[in-house]
Scaffold this active site. Structure first.
Site, PDB file in Angstrom:
ATOM      1  CB  THR A 298      -0.353  -0.354   1.200  1.00 49.97           C
ATOM      2  OG1 THR A 298      -1.456  -1.415   0.938  1.00 49.97           O
ATOM      3  CG2 THR A 298      -2.085   1.307   1.270  1.00 49.97           C
TER       4      THR A 298
ATOM      5  CE  LYS B 204      -0.142  -6.576   5.523  1.00 47.29           C
ATOM      6  NZ  LYS B 204      -0.237  -6.447   4.307  1.00 47.29           N
TER       7      LYS B 204
ATOM      8  CB  VAL C 129      -1.531  -4.975   7.686  1.00 50.08           C
ATOM      9  CG1 VAL C 129      -0.852  -3.929   7.335  1.00 50.08           C
ATOM     10  CG2 VAL C 129      -0.955  -5.546   9.449  1.00 50.08           C
TER      11      VAL C 129
ATOM     12  CE1 TYR D  11       2.591  -7.623   2.628  1.00 52.87           C
ATOM     13  CE2 TYR D  11       4.554  -6.775   2.421  1.00 52.87           C
ATOM     14  CZ  TYR D  11       2.617  -7.068   2.378  1.00 52.87           C
ATOM     15  OH  TYR D  11       2.105  -5.306   1.930  1.00 52.87           O
TER      16      TYR D  11
END
Lengths: 311, 311, 311, 311
Positions: free
Chosen positions: C50, C166, C213, C138
């Site tokens: 993002t 994440k 998140v 991630y």
């Protein structure tokens, strides 16, 4: 009695017991239906992926529907998959399963061919126009290699083409878009959004799903019925504990060695081994060309059952 | 006469002409066979992807094989696809097309299910054990979503399970591994390696392929027969020119708007429009749920034909 | 003050405001941090997808971390992505972001190369051995084209290699396996499982996630903080309503025309347009080669904001 | 002397020899360049996939280009990869490799992000506008997960954005469309179409390719130079025999156990083991996190060399 249409609650995708020479084992199939009914399930789904529909001949498919529909005799709604590559072939299956007693048909997007959203829409419209029973869309990208867009499902729901969705995509966010969209849509009065997951049934029911179609419910129907009731009653902590117990049980699908067999062999082999060990079916054979579990792997399925108090 | 088995040369995958209401158009199908035979092709392949096998009902499939096998009456070998998801269903098709007159069957890897190389091998062994005609593997990853490993194809060739390969993978390097491997293998005496490409037939023949199965040969059989003869004679420069001419003609498959239709609709729609414009078939309809070409798109197909001197 | 490590709660992946000539807009970035802090978020994640990390030069990446870490000055934990293809290149980024003030690093599996689970494990072990701050995995298959297996994540958690996950995979069932596995594992004492979803945050928290998140929290941090508090308090009905409100707001990411731009352009363009319209940042530009939203598309973003009472 | 631009002929993607502690081994790299030059190659490509560009730090990448460009000193054109996720990051690499002496840059489509053909076009236009040397497109779908459309490549060629294509897609039909399209296009005067294949170089040259970039040419440059000359001279039968010999040699890339390592480890490990066994480089190490070949696997590489008369 009147059958709720579209269906809600726990609707197991019924395994298809086979004899050692790979014929449909009708007595075992009836016992499996009794086992599920005794577990309190709200409907039955035959000829889905868990039923090995992709492996059954047309003759076997018809026998499965006749056996199950005849045995439940209207006590529960019977949904039947009409799994084939494109519209003309699916229409043949729709006719066959309807004649054999199915109360609704479950239809995937076209596969094998290179398709397009416009063709998928056309497919469902043609199927619904020809079907005498409600049509439920089967979103199963792992098999058909396209994902049904939520917007398309809602459009077809509003037009009366689709009576529901069985979502085996694993994409809970996309499923939520259908669930909330169907509720909010002025043109949709009855639409049944069913999750095909075994592992996030509590999540799916919490966000508004109408029911679940978990393959593992063949093995432990009582567990999923309990989970559904806890969710319906807002007992989320207890629901989560029950779901986590079922997640642990689901790990039986990992006993098959991935170096030796594919995912269908491992998962369906485990479900059938469990039903065999629990005494529900006479033979754990899966259809060709699936690879059978080894005796050691079957033993490990037994340990999963024992740990869950199911043996 | 004796039919060469396995087949070599140009073996078009025969389109299936349909009537406006989507029934098999038998007179048009016979005319198409005559058109191909007049073009000098060396065999015919029915019920492949180009034949819309995925869209034809079992009744229609049988009618196609009976019509073509009956019409060629042994003058050319007739290969037939037995396209279905898994072994038991494929076996039903193998029986049906063999009874209807097919000289060999073409069989893809299992699809829709999650499969594994060991299961693919088992699939072909079971099919070959039950078939009364030679079995040719159909490598078509765009449809079945697995690639046949060259080593597996060679192993099954050496074991007498496979009589050939129809390679629609687009992977010329992998195809070469089969071609050179089959030639070098002491256990393989007859194996027919056929490319499914329209666009690199010269390359495939140059590296040793036994033949080609180009969908575009429906439209221009003379061109592919000429190309094959040039390659056989080592006239590589002239072969390349002929191939490039056919590549330009193939761009007719791009006239269908990708925003409106999928790749099958565009390619099969173009082939059928071309056959209709050339007067070979009576109606350019494709099977449901494919999207038809617009009149403007059909006109553009005509321009491709005119540019190639085929109108 | 002491920073909780690993982080929990709402940890927005911070957008990177750019000037019209695509330099990092430091004043806007500081205002964005203030906006998020005022919204009550529990941490900040810079240099994720993002944040357009894939589009920022090394110089710009360093400036982003320095700016954010300097501005929050220890009031909140700052996680930083170290996004690159393989171990040696990732290690350079780990050093850079740590020197610039990051409290933890977020590291994806190798990409661009053809990798293997054993190589992914080796990658994380080498990164953790060299890093002076905790390493969070991630899981972002849409970017790296491999899925982190739950078993591997748990193994690396138990070995002290990973401090958290994440999860941007969209696979809630797989995420649940990590969440429940980490809780049950005797060797794991602190592990932070964070969902990257915007749309099923309530589901993720209900099944035990430590935090979220969500990119959309740039636009509406108060909403996600409210959602997190409702979940923490077991107010599931109200949480679901808040989540559904945020799902509706998220549809701003669909205003970009998919015929004209990719998914990153559409989603990041919408977030930045919203931040611009809300007066938080000075310019809605996204990095090259992304395609900007049209004025009409920006206007539609504004309508989404207005409908949510955010304008 | 003047360097032909764009390049033609055999242009090996140069391996990057590493020391046991994974630093660039400059003396070995110079010896490798000498080995390739002695083999008669027509250019060198550094920082491609075979060079482990994805694994080299920026410092190492610069050192590689400086070493090779300095060592060849203008005797051969040196192409350099500028491999990174998006335009701004690629531009940094373009600057770095140009300053270090590269004669042209090779640039892939954006990756890691979700991209779109319009964004890919924009990417190449921006890169070409900023570059002081010719830009060659790198079509490598296995790494970037998008395929460069032939039409886009030709459009960018006609606009002077692209000076060539390095095609590692494995799709020979698509490559042919670029080759014949570039020759036929009135707006394209110089365009170099290079195949990245090891296995169908004869096919690619036969259909008009300008050259080849085969990783295996590190091991056997003489073989590929011979193959190129035979093709140029129209000696197709002898070319095919040479190509088949090289195909057999290429099977060294299959010695690495796929249960233990990924495809990059296996292929690059084999090339480096072969260079080590042939005495060209001092150490066969590959970059982290790749898994090294076992001693037995290295021995099998040696057998492949011996069978080819290269040891």
């Amino acid at each position: 009695m009147t059958i709720p249409a579209p269906p809600t609650g726990v609707v197991p995708p019924v395994c298809t017991p086979l004899t050692p020479d790979r014929e449909v084992d009708v007595p075992s199939l009836r016992r499996l239906v009794d086992h599920l009914t005794a577990g309190g399930v709200h409907g039955l789904f035959v000829l889905g992926s868990t039923s090995e529909a992709a492996y059954l001949t047309d003759r076997q498919r018809r026998l499965v529907v006749e056996t199950v529909a005849g045995h439940v005799a209207g006590r529960l709604p019977v949904l039947a998959g009409a799994i084939d590559m494109t519209t003309p072939r699916v229409l043949d299956h729709v006719r066959a399963v309807t004649e054999a007693g199915a109360d609704a048909v479950v239809v995937a997007a076209p596969f094998y061919t290179r398709t397009h959203p416009a063709e998928i829409a056309r497919h469902y419209r043609l199927v619904a126009a020809a079907a005498s029973v409600p049509v439920i869309a089967y979103d199963i990208p792992s098999a058909v290699h396209t994902k049904l867009p939520a917007g398309l499902v809602l459009e077809l729901g509003a037009d009366g083409v689709l009576a529901g969705l069985k979502d085996s995509s694993g994409d809970l966010a996309g499923f939520r878009e259908v669930v909330t969209g169907a509720r909010a849509h002025p043109g949709i009065t009855a639409f049944s959004a069913l999750t095909g997951s075994e592992l996030v049934v509590d999540s799916a029911l919490a966000l508004g799903a109408d029911g679940a179609v978990p393959g593992l419910a063949n093995v432990d129907p009582h567990g999923y019925v309990r989970l559904h009731r806890l969710c319906r009653d807002g007992e989320w902590q207890r629901a989560r504990a029950e779901q986590e117990r079922l997640c642990a049980l689901f790990r039986m699908t990992e006993v098959g060695d991935p170096a030796r067999m594919g995912g269908s062999s491992a998962a369906l082999g485990a479900f059938k081994a469990a039903l065999y060990l629990r005494g529900v079916i006479d033979c754990p054979a899966t259809a060709e060309p699936q690879v059978p579990l080894s005796p050691e792997e079957v033993e490990r399925v037994g340990k999963h059952l024992a740990a869950a108090g199911l043996l």
